[in-house]
Each structure stands twice: as structure tokens, then as C-alpha cells.
Design a protein around this motif. Sequence first.
Motif, PDB file in Angstrom:
ATOM      1  N   CYS A 123      -5.495  12.181   9.507  1.00 52.39           N
ATOM      2  CA  CYS A 123      -6.165  11.665   8.307  1.00 52.39           C
ATOM      3  C   CYS A 123      -5.308  11.875   7.062  1.00 52.39           C
ATOM      4  O   CYS A 123      -5.160  10.954   6.245  1.00 52.39           O
ATOM      5  CB  CYS A 123      -7.520  12.340   8.127  1.00 52.39           C
ATOM      6  SG  CYS A 123      -8.731  11.834   9.354  1.00 52.39           S
ATOM      7  N   VAL A 124      -4.748  13.057   6.913  1.00 56.52           N
ATOM      8  CA  VAL A 124      -3.891  13.333   5.750  1.00 56.52           C
ATOM      9  C   VAL A 124      -2.662  12.433   5.781  1.00 56.52           C
ATOM     10  O   VAL A 124      -2.258  11.862   4.756  1.00 56.52           O
ATOM     11  CB  VAL A 124      -3.492  14.824   5.704  1.00 56.52           C
ATOM     12  CG1 VAL A 124      -2.397  15.074   4.674  1.00 56.52           C
ATOM     13  CG2 VAL A 124      -4.710  15.693   5.403  1.00 56.52           C
ATOM     14  N   GLY A 125      -2.060  12.280   6.965  1.00 53.43           N
ATOM     15  CA  GLY A 125      -0.888  11.409   7.095  1.00 53.43           C
ATOM     16  C   GLY A 125      -1.214   9.967   6.748  1.00 53.43           C
ATOM     17  O   GLY A 125      -0.452   9.294   6.041  1.00 53.43           O
ATOM     18  N   THR A 126      -2.339   9.475   7.235  1.00 52.39           N
ATOM     19  CA  THR A 126      -2.770   8.109   6.919  1.00 52.39           C
ATOM     20  C   THR A 126      -2.985   7.948   5.416  1.00 52.39           C
ATOM     21  O   THR A 126      -2.553   6.949   4.816  1.00 52.39           O
ATOM     22  CB  THR A 126      -4.065   7.771   7.681  1.00 52.39           C
ATOM     23  OG1 THR A 126      -3.818   7.900   9.085  1.00 52.39           O
ATOM     24  CG2 THR A 126      -4.536   6.368   7.371  1.00 52.39           C
ATOM     25  N   PHE A 127      -3.638   8.927   4.820  1.00 53.49           N
ATOM     26  CA  PHE A 127      -3.881   8.912   3.371  1.00 53.49           C
ATOM     27  C   PHE A 127      -2.559   8.870   2.597  1.00 53.49           C
ATOM     28  O   PHE A 127      -2.392   8.067   1.662  1.00 53.49           O
ATOM     29  CB  PHE A 127      -4.701  10.151   2.992  1.00 53.49           C
ATOM     30  CG  PHE A 127      -5.024  10.257   1.543  1.00 53.49           C
ATOM     31  CD1 PHE A 127      -5.940   9.409   0.941  1.00 53.49           C
ATOM     32  CD2 PHE A 127      -4.406  11.223   0.752  1.00 53.49           C
ATOM     33  CE1 PHE A 127      -6.239   9.516  -0.402  1.00 53.49           C
ATOM     34  CE2 PHE A 127      -4.697  11.345  -0.588  1.00 53.49           C
ATOM     35  CZ  PHE A 127      -5.614  10.489  -1.174  1.00 53.49           C
ATOM     36  N   LEU A 128      -1.599   9.693   3.014  1.00 50.15           N
ATOM     37  CA  LEU A 128      -0.290   9.714   2.337  1.00 50.15           C
ATOM     38  C   LEU A 128       0.449   8.395   2.515  1.00 50.15           C
ATOM     39  O   LEU A 128       1.026   7.855   1.555  1.00 50.15           O
ATOM     40  CB  LEU A 128       0.561  10.864   2.866  1.00 50.15           C
ATOM     41  CG  LEU A 128       0.095  12.280   2.524  1.00 50.15           C
ATOM     42  CD1 LEU A 128       0.950  13.312   3.252  1.00 50.15           C
ATOM     43  CD2 LEU A 128       0.150  12.508   1.022  1.00 50.15           C
ATOM     44  N   PHE A 129       0.466   7.861   3.736  1.00 51.95           N
ATOM     45  CA  PHE A 129       1.166   6.605   3.984  1.00 51.95           C
ATOM     46  C   PHE A 129       0.522   5.432   3.246  1.00 51.95           C
ATOM     47  O   PHE A 129       1.219   4.581   2.681  1.00 51.95           O
ATOM     48  CB  PHE A 129       1.232   6.300   5.488  1.00 51.95           C
ATOM     49  CG  PHE A 129       2.175   7.187   6.238  1.00 51.95           C
ATOM     50  CD1 PHE A 129       3.468   7.429   5.784  1.00 51.95           C
ATOM     51  CD2 PHE A 129       1.774   7.802   7.416  1.00 51.95           C
ATOM     52  CE1 PHE A 129       4.339   8.255   6.477  1.00 51.95           C
ATOM     53  CE2 PHE A 129       2.636   8.618   8.108  1.00 51.95           C
ATOM     54  CZ  PHE A 129       3.921   8.854   7.643  1.00 51.95           C
ATOM     55  N   LEU A 130      -0.805   5.381   3.209  1.00 53.58           N
ATOM     56  CA  LEU A 130      -1.484   4.315   2.465  1.00 53.58           C
ATOM     57  C   LEU A 130      -1.198   4.433   0.966  1.00 53.58           C
ATOM     58  O   LEU A 130      -0.991   3.426   0.283  1.00 53.58           O
ATOM     59  CB  LEU A 130      -2.988   4.352   2.717  1.00 53.58           C
ATOM     60  CG  LEU A 130      -3.454   3.786   4.056  1.00 53.58           C
ATOM     61  CD1 LEU A 130      -4.963   3.986   4.216  1.00 53.58           C
ATOM     62  CD2 LEU A 130      -3.104   2.317   4.166  1.00 53.58           C
ATOM     63  N   GLY A 131      -1.208   5.648   0.466  1.00 52.27           N
ATOM     64  CA  GLY A 131      -0.897   5.853  -0.954  1.00 52.27           C
ATOM     65  C   GLY A 131       0.500   5.372  -1.295  1.00 52.27           C
ATOM     66  O   GLY A 131       0.722   4.726  -2.331  1.00 52.27           O
ATOM     67  N   ALA A 132       1.463   5.671  -0.424  1.00 56.17           N
ATOM     68  CA  ALA A 132       2.835   5.233  -0.659  1.00 56.17           C
ATOM     69  C   ALA A 132       2.962   3.721  -0.511  1.00 56.17           C
ATOM     70  O   ALA A 132       3.651   3.057  -1.299  1.00 56.17           O
ATOM     71  CB  ALA A 132       3.780   5.947   0.297  1.00 56.17           C
ATOM     72  N   ALA A 133       2.296   3.145   0.494  1.00 54.23           N
ATOM     73  CA  ALA A 133       2.388   1.714   0.729  1.00 54.23           C
ATOM     74  C   ALA A 133       1.747   0.910  -0.392  1.00 54.23           C
ATOM     75  O   ALA A 133       2.215  -0.190  -0.728  1.00 54.23           O
ATOM     76  CB  ALA A 133       1.720   1.361   2.063  1.00 54.23           C
ATOM     77  N   LEU A 134       0.675   1.448  -0.996  1.00 53.44           N
ATOM     78  CA  LEU A 134      -0.012   0.748  -2.082  1.00 53.44           C
ATOM     79  C   LEU A 134       0.544   1.113  -3.459  1.00 53.44           C
ATOM     80  O   LEU A 134      -0.015   0.729  -4.479  1.00 53.44           O
ATOM     81  CB  LEU A 134      -1.516   1.055  -2.021  1.00 53.44           C
ATOM     82  CG  LEU A 134      -2.234   0.585  -0.756  1.00 53.44           C
ATOM     83  CD1 LEU A 134      -3.671   1.084  -0.745  1.00 53.44           C
ATOM     84  CD2 LEU A 134      -2.180  -0.930  -0.636  1.00 53.44           C
ATOM     85  N   ASN A 135       1.621   1.860  -3.463  1.00 52.67           N
ATOM     86  CA  ASN A 135       2.292   2.281  -4.699  1.00 52.67           C
ATOM     87  C   ASN A 135       1.363   3.018  -5.663  1.00 52.67           C
ATOM     88  O   ASN A 135       1.404   2.794  -6.874  1.00 52.67           O
ATOM     89  CB  ASN A 135       2.956   1.094  -5.397  1.00 52.67           C
ATOM     90  CG  ASN A 135       4.162   0.604  -4.634  1.00 52.67           C
ATOM     91  OD1 ASN A 135       4.899   1.396  -4.054  1.00 52.67           O
ATOM     92  ND2 ASN A 135       4.366  -0.703  -4.628  1.00 52.67           N
TER      93      ASN A 135
END
Length: 154
Positions: free
Chosen positions: A117-129
Motif C-alpha cells: 500500500c505504501v509503495g503504491t501510494f508513493l508510485f502514484l504520487g510520483a506518477a501524478l507529479n
Amino acid sequence: MFHLLQSQRRRDAIRFLRDKDEPVEMRDIAEQVTAWENNTTVQALSSSERQHVYIPLYQSHLPKLDEEGVIEYDQSRGTVRKTPFAAQLERYLDVDEESTDEDDVRRWDTYYLSISCVGTFLFLGAALNVPLFALVPGAALIVLVLSAFWIVSV
């Protein structure tokens, strides 16, 4: 091995024999297994409760354990003796008992789910700038998440 242990009655019979070095009466095994199944003492058992367990042990479970070399079962004399192979199976009997100790239980599935969950949250945050996440390079996020999985796995 696991086929032998799939029956609770066979596991209970092996558990009963754990500390017994001498032959025991089949009747004693049946009574104790019956008491465990009914959450009571041997003295409080009824004859029908005893018979309900005795017959399958006598006709099926103990002969199966004898056939596989876990015990030596003399059906005509009604005696049972464990073999050295029984000790190899005993270590699998404690799994349920250990897992009930809530202080020692580690919910590994919860750890892995949390990291996911934390990894998904971090990756989505980075992908959505998202401003805070955009500052961290994608490679660093990958290393961070993979390191967390590695640490939990170790």
C-alpha cells in the motif's frame, strides 16, 4: 507424512504417545483422544463417547499409522508403541499450539500488505507529479520499496 497428519485423531494419537517410551494400551489412547475431542476429562466420558472414538482408532487410524511405520500396533493385544519415525512427525504437531500465542504471532501478510500500500501510494504520487513525491526520483522509490520487502523477507 502430511496425509498421515491430516486426521485430527491420528495427530492426537501421536501426541498422546509423545512422552511414552513403553507400550501403552490402545484403550488409554482412545480415552484420552475422546477427552480431547469433547473438551473434558477421561473420568467424565460416557461409554458412547468412548465407543465413538475407539472404533475408528481400532479399525482405521492406528492400523494406518502402523502400516506407515509410525507406531507398532499389536491389534490382538491392544498395545501401541511409537517408533523413531513418530518423533519426526511430532514437530508438526506443535504448529497450531505455537500460533495461538498472541505475543509471538507475526502477521506477515499484514507487513507485506502495508508495504504494498505504501509503495503504491508513493508510485502514484510520483506518477501524478504530486509536489512532494515529484522531488524523489522514481529509481529511489523503487529501491526504497524493494528494500522494505527485502527487510521483511529476511
